[in-house]
Motif scaffolding. Structure first.
Motif, PDB file in Angstrom:
ATOM      1  N   ARG A   1      13.066 -11.546 -14.378  1.00 20.31           N
ATOM      2  CA  ARG A   1      11.868 -11.248 -15.191  1.00 20.31           C
ATOM      3  C   ARG A   1      12.008 -11.945 -16.541  1.00 20.31           C
ATOM      4  O   ARG A   1      13.081 -11.883 -17.150  1.00 20.31           O
ATOM      5  CB  ARG A   1      11.742  -9.725 -15.396  1.00 20.31           C
TER       6      ARG A   1
ATOM      7  N   PHE B   1       6.371   8.632 -15.356  1.00 17.14           N
ATOM      8  CA  PHE B   1       5.564   7.605 -16.002  1.00 17.14           C
ATOM      9  C   PHE B   1       4.778   6.864 -14.941  1.00 17.14           C
ATOM     10  O   PHE B   1       5.061   6.965 -13.747  1.00 17.14           O
ATOM     11  CB  PHE B   1       6.418   6.643 -16.831  1.00 17.14           C
TER      12      PHE B   1
ATOM     13  N   GLY C   1       4.558   0.037 -17.858  1.00 16.36           N
ATOM     14  CA  GLY C   1       4.891   0.918 -16.752  1.00 16.36           C
ATOM     15  C   GLY C   1       5.055   0.205 -15.422  1.00 16.36           C
ATOM     16  O   GLY C   1       5.392   0.823 -14.422  1.00 16.36           O
ATOM     17  N   ASN C   2       4.820  -1.106 -15.394  1.00 10.84           N
ATOM     18  CA  ASN C   2       4.980  -1.876 -14.145  1.00 10.84           C
ATOM     19  C   ASN C   2       6.335  -2.578 -14.167  1.00 10.84           C
ATOM     20  O   ASN C   2       6.473  -3.714 -14.598  1.00 10.84           O
ATOM     21  CB  ASN C   2       3.839  -2.885 -14.014  1.00 10.84           C
ATOM     22  N   CYS C   3       7.357  -1.893 -13.657  1.00  6.28           N
ATOM     23  CA  CYS C   3       8.740  -2.369 -13.775  1.00  6.28           C
ATOM     24  C   CYS C   3       8.958  -3.746 -13.146  1.00  6.28           C
ATOM     25  O   CYS C   3       9.764  -4.533 -13.629  1.00  6.28           O
ATOM     26  CB  CYS C   3       9.693  -1.350 -13.160  1.00  6.28           C
TER      27      CYS C   3
ATOM     28  N   CYS D   1       8.153  -6.230 -15.741  1.00  6.62           N
ATOM     29  CA  CYS D   1       8.435  -5.811 -17.127  1.00  6.62           C
ATOM     30  C   CYS D   1       9.032  -6.959 -17.931  1.00  6.62           C
ATOM     31  O   CYS D   1       9.982  -7.607 -17.496  1.00  6.62           O
ATOM     32  CB  CYS D   1       9.399  -4.626 -17.137  1.00  6.62           C
TER      33      CYS D   1
ATOM     34  N   ARG E   1      13.022  -3.100 -26.621  1.00  7.58           N
ATOM     35  CA  ARG E   1      12.596  -2.356 -27.799  1.00  7.58           C
ATOM     36  C   ARG E   1      13.696  -2.321 -28.857  1.00  7.58           C
ATOM     37  O   ARG E   1      14.870  -2.268 -28.518  1.00  7.58           O
ATOM     38  CB  ARG E   1      12.227  -0.922 -27.417  1.00  7.58           C
TER      39      ARG E   1
ATOM     40  N   CYS F   1      15.075  -0.600 -21.794  1.00  8.46           N
ATOM     41  CA  CYS F   1      14.037   0.055 -21.011  1.00  8.46           C
ATOM     42  C   CYS F   1      13.693   1.416 -21.636  1.00  8.46           C
ATOM     43  O   CYS F   1      14.594   2.120 -22.103  1.00  8.46           O
ATOM     44  CB  CYS F   1      14.550   0.249 -19.587  1.00  8.46           C
ATOM     45  N   LEU F   2      12.389   1.762 -21.611  1.00 10.33           N
ATOM     46  CA  LEU F   2      11.941   3.026 -22.187  1.00 10.33           C
ATOM     47  C   LEU F   2      12.550   4.206 -21.437  1.00 10.33           C
ATOM     48  O   LEU F   2      12.899   5.223 -22.026  1.00 10.33           O
ATOM     49  CB  LEU F   2      10.405   3.084 -22.102  1.00 10.33           C
ATOM     50  N   PHE F   3      12.655   4.067 -20.107  1.00 14.15           N
ATOM     51  CA  PHE F   3      13.159   5.164 -19.276  1.00 14.15           C
ATOM     52  C   PHE F   3      14.605   4.905 -18.862  1.00 14.15           C
ATOM     53  O   PHE F   3      14.934   4.805 -17.677  1.00 14.15           O
ATOM     54  CB  PHE F   3      12.244   5.374 -18.075  1.00 14.15           C
TER      55      PHE F   3
ATOM     56  N   LYS G   1      19.425  -4.879 -18.447  1.00 15.66           N
ATOM     57  CA  LYS G   1      18.117  -4.252 -18.258  1.00 15.66           C
ATOM     58  C   LYS G   1      18.007  -3.745 -16.819  1.00 15.66           C
ATOM     59  O   LYS G   1      18.229  -4.502 -15.878  1.00 15.66           O
ATOM     60  CB  LYS G   1      16.990  -5.246 -18.575  1.00 15.66           C
TER      61      LYS G   1
ATOM     62  N   GLY H   1      12.709   1.894 -14.441  1.00 21.36           N
ATOM     63  CA  GLY H   1      13.004   3.036 -15.290  1.00 21.36           C
ATOM     64  C   GLY H   1      13.410   4.260 -14.490  1.00 21.36           C
ATOM     65  O   GLY H   1      13.016   4.390 -13.336  1.00 21.36           O
TER      66      GLY H   1
HETATM   67  S1  SF4 Z   1      10.214   1.886 -17.249  1.00 20.14           S
HETATM   68 FE1  SF4 Z   1      11.547   0.339 -18.123  1.00 20.14          FE
HETATM   69  S2  SF4 Z   1      11.531  -1.361 -16.667  1.00 20.14           S
HETATM   70 FE2  SF4 Z   1       9.815  -0.034 -16.173  1.00 20.14          FE
HETATM   71  S3  SF4 Z   1       8.085  -0.925 -17.227  1.00 20.14           S
HETATM   72 FE3  SF4 Z   1       8.954   0.642 -18.585  1.00 20.14          FE
HETATM   73  S4  SF4 Z   1      10.409  -0.426 -19.881  1.00 20.14           S
HETATM   74 FE4  SF4 Z   1       9.936  -1.771 -18.161  1.00 20.14          FE
END
Ligand code: SF4
Length: 266
Positions: free
Chosen positions: A7, A196, A205-207, A210, A214, A224-226, A249, A253
């Motif tokens: 990615r 999510f 939200g589309n891993c 992604c 951050r 990654c947020l999650f 990464k 998530g």
């Molecule tokens: S959960 Fe993580 S990998 Fe998935 S879209 Fe969000 S930041 Fe990207």
């Protein structure tokens, strides 16, 4: 810059503060959250240094978030510093819009390209219930000021419970169509449980695709947020922290037990 799953990582989201003037029910408890001490928060020079390094490694899209970025003192100066970095094609901000009436013009003059503004309902009472302290008139004035300042496109972030067919979401959609705004529907998220979904009208939200990392307000690069992964620029140095974040990464998530939305910027 590509991660292990091929990615292309070209998007840096920067949380410039963990503070906010609102207390949205899906983001913060009513009593708020223990805030970072000012001495822990990155300076504008540190944020600019991280951004310059990230741009040299392939980032060309930067978004300023919070908490609420417009409560950070001197925010216009930071935008000026970031706008001066060669290689940033897209410099955006996510805000609740309450202070945009005051800041939209100076932000645009400082080099900000566009804004995303939070608006989950057009019902004044519901707006105050969701934000706990906000007045919808202030947010609507902020949207108008952003238009006048030439920030474009203006996107509206509308948090939904289950579906964009919900009455409030449909009201916001109509409002956007009437006012030349772009609506994005964001499913409510829960860091602890790992709930999510994919943003309707956006890419979040589309891993699989992604492209983001951050920077938290205290100086951690989060891949990654999650995820609980975070790499401190203060401990590792900027370049190493960025390399480790991209190199580790996760494919997708899962959960995040160490952050709150207010210090990672959603
Ligand atoms: S959960 Fe993580 S990998 Fe998935 S879209 Fe969000 S930041 Fe990207």
């Amino acid at each position: 810059m590509y991660d292990r799953f091929n990615r292309k990582i070209n998007y840096l989201r920067i949380s410039v503060t963990d503070r906010c003037n609102l207390r949205c029910t899906y983001c913060m408890p009513a009593e708020g959250i223990k805030m970072l001490h000012h001495s822990e928060i990155l300076s504008f020079d540190e944020i600019t240094e991280v951004t310059k390094m990230a741009v040299s490694m392939g980032v060309d899209k930067v978004r300023i978030t919070g908490g609420e970025p417009l409560v950070r003192k001197g925010i216009v100066d930071l935008i000026k510093m970031l706008a001066a970095i060669q290689g940033i094609n897209d410099l955006a901000m996510t805000t609740n819009g309450i202070f945009l009436n005051k800041f939209a013009k100076p932000l645009a003059e400082a080099g900000l390209h566009r804004v995303n503004i939070s608006l989950d309902t057009l019902d004044p009472e519901k707006y105050t219930n969701i934000t706990r302290v906000g007045k919808i008139e202030d947010a609507l004035r902020g949207i108008e000021a952003a238009k006048q300042a030439g920030l474009s496109p203006i996107k509206i972030n509308c948090v939904i419970t289950k579906s964009s067919d919900e009455p409030d979401a449909q009201m916001v959609k109509k409002f956007c169509e009437t006012n030349g705004l772009h609506v994005r529907f964001i499913p409510q998220m829960n860091l602890e449980t790992g709930d999510f979904g994919i943003v309707e009208g956006g890419e979040g939200g589309n891993c699989k695709i992604c492209n983001r990392i951050r920077l938290t307000s205290e100086g951690k690069i989060m891949p990654c947020l999650f995820s609980n992964l975070g790499y401190s620029i203060k401990e590792l140095g900027v370049k190493k922290a960025l390399e480790l974040a991209i190199g580790n990464k996760p494919r997708s998530g899962s959960v995040n037990h160490i952050n709150h939305f207010n210090n990672i910027g959603g």
